[in-house]
Motif scaffolding. Structure first.
Motif, PDB file in Angstrom:
ATOM      1  N   LYS A 130      27.555 -14.470  34.471  1.00 18.68           N
ATOM      2  CA  LYS A 130      26.584 -14.606  33.386  1.00 18.68           C
ATOM      3  C   LYS A 130      25.196 -14.157  33.845  1.00 18.68           C
ATOM      4  N   GLN A 131      24.800 -14.587  35.032  1.00 12.99           N
ATOM      5  CA  GLN A 131      23.474 -14.246  35.542  1.00 12.99           C
ATOM      6  C   GLN A 131      23.383 -12.783  35.951  1.00 12.99           C
ATOM      7  N   LEU A 132      24.461 -12.241  36.505  1.00 14.11           N
ATOM      8  CA  LEU A 132      24.478 -10.811  36.822  1.00 14.11           C
ATOM      9  C   LEU A 132      24.361  -9.982  35.551  1.00 14.11           C
ATOM     10  N   ASP A 133      25.049 -10.394  34.506  1.00 16.28           N
ATOM     11  CA  ASP A 133      24.987  -9.678  33.232  1.00 16.28           C
ATOM     12  C   ASP A 133      23.584  -9.741  32.644  1.00 16.28           C
ATOM     13  N   ALA A 134      22.963 -10.911  32.712  1.00 15.09           N
ATOM     14  CA  ALA A 134      21.597 -11.052  32.183  1.00 15.09           C
ATOM     15  C   ALA A 134      20.615 -10.165  32.946  1.00 15.09           C
ATOM     16  N   THR A 135      20.866  -9.991  34.239  1.00 14.33           N
ATOM     17  CA  THR A 135      19.970  -9.197  35.079  1.00 14.33           C
ATOM     18  C   THR A 135      20.223  -7.697  34.940  1.00 14.33           C
ATOM     19  N   ALA A 136      21.502  -7.306  34.875  1.00 17.44           N
ATOM     20  CA  ALA A 136      21.845  -5.888  34.981  1.00 17.44           C
ATOM     21  C   ALA A 136      22.523  -5.314  33.744  1.00 17.44           C
ATOM     22  N   ASN A 137      22.685  -6.109  32.683  1.00 20.54           N
ATOM     23  CA  ASN A 137      23.246  -5.620  31.415  1.00 20.54           C
ATOM     24  C   ASN A 137      24.597  -4.935  31.648  1.00 20.54           C
ATOM     25  N   LEU A 138      25.546  -5.698  32.160  1.00 22.54           N
ATOM     26  CA  LEU A 138      26.848  -5.153  32.513  1.00 22.54           C
ATOM     27  C   LEU A 138      27.842  -5.158  31.351  1.00 22.54           C
ATOM     28  N   LEU A 139      27.801  -6.197  30.524  1.00 27.39           N
ATOM     29  CA  LEU A 139      28.831  -6.428  29.512  1.00 27.39           C
ATOM     30  C   LEU A 139      28.265  -6.226  28.109  1.00 27.39           C
ATOM     31  N   HIS A 140      29.093  -5.682  27.229  1.00 29.45           N
ATOM     32  CA  HIS A 140      28.661  -5.502  25.845  1.00 29.45           C
ATOM     33  C   HIS A 140      29.872  -5.461  24.932  1.00 29.45           C
ATOM     34  N   GLU A 141      29.646  -5.647  23.673  1.00 35.75           N
ATOM     35  CA  GLU A 141      30.712  -5.652  22.675  1.00 35.75           C
ATOM     36  C   GLU A 141      31.547  -4.374  22.770  1.00 35.75           C
TER      37      GLU A 141
END
Length: 252
Positions: free
Chosen positions: A25-36
């Motif tokens: 979750k924190q990696l995604d918030a930092t690096a925008n890894l996941l999306h719809e």
């Protein structure tokens, strides 16, 4: 309350299979890894905390595949492959499911020996194995993220990853244990261009872009060439490479 207790308790309360879910979750918030709608492959996925987070973020339009030698209990909306990620049969099974991936991630860690340098070296080896899979599966522009323990081989590891992506950065999520030396290497923008920055090639300008630059194709890869016009054949130097296009200058 210690950081360990905080995330352990939150995982129990919020239904995640592991506290490591908060790292992703924190990696995604930092690096925008996941999306719809994204396609995500999680290596060493058991027990499935990262799979839960990925599935929530990509939604029904996305695809999430977890790979592990251990059994992963079923999760709604998630495919699992039981096998060794380094074996061709496992790679082929994953490729049959996903085709290409937008994200390949790994929270794998070696069995700890308590000898810092050995544990670090083993973690680097795992990242290199995960990277091999990522380079095989990632679509142009795709992202790679993997856990590694800090140590003397970290710079060499980053140097080997960097030419394959737009950039690589180190991220240390708050959800990591305070005493841990773990960090995550986040590599953004898989590069698959047939040319590299600094190369000199001769190209035919086949079209003109919206901003007036000439457009050339090299093995299907698009180059924007400033100051060139359709119909010209020119020698150019590659100035900048992006996942799906690059920029070049005429060689005078």
């Amino acid at each position: 309350m210690t950081r360990k207790d905080e995330y352990y308790n939150r995982a129990k309360q919020e239904g995640y299979r592991s506290r490591s879910a908060y790292k992703l979750k924190q990696l995604d918030a930092t690096a925008n890894l996941l999306h719809e709608g994204a396609t995500v492959v999680d290596l060493g996925a058991a027990p499935g905390g990262w799979l839960q987070v990925a599935q929530q973020e990509v939604g029904e339009a996305g695809t999430v595949v977890g790979v592990d030698r251990q059994r992963i209990d079923a999760l709604d909306g998630v495919e699992t492959v039981r096998g060794d990620m380094t074996e061709d049969a496992t790679k082929d099974e994953v490729r049959e499911i996903v085709g290409e991936a937008d994200v390949v991630c790994s929270d794998m860690a070696p069995n700890m020996t308590g000898e810092y340098e050995l544990d670090h070296a083993r973690s680097v080896h795992l990242v290199r194995q995960a990277l091999e899979v990522a380079l095989d599966l990632l679509a142009p522009g795709g992202d790679f993220v993997a856990k590694v323990f800090d140590g003397q081989d970290l710079d060499d590891l980053k140097a080997d990853i960097e030419p394959e992506f737009e950039y690589v950065r180190e991220v240390r999520p708050d959800a990591s244990r305070e005493s841990s030396s773990e960090l995550f290497l986040v590599a953004k923008g898989r590069l698959t261009a047939p040319v590299a920055e600094g190369d000199t090639v001769t190209v035919e300008i086949v079209d003109t872009g919206h901003e007036g630059d000439g457009i050339a194709k090299v093995e299907g890869y698009t180059l924007f060439v400033s100051g060139a016009e359709a119909g010209e054949e020119v020698e150019v130097r590659i100035d900048e490479i992006k996942p799906k296009y690059g920029f070049a200058q005429r060689v005078e």
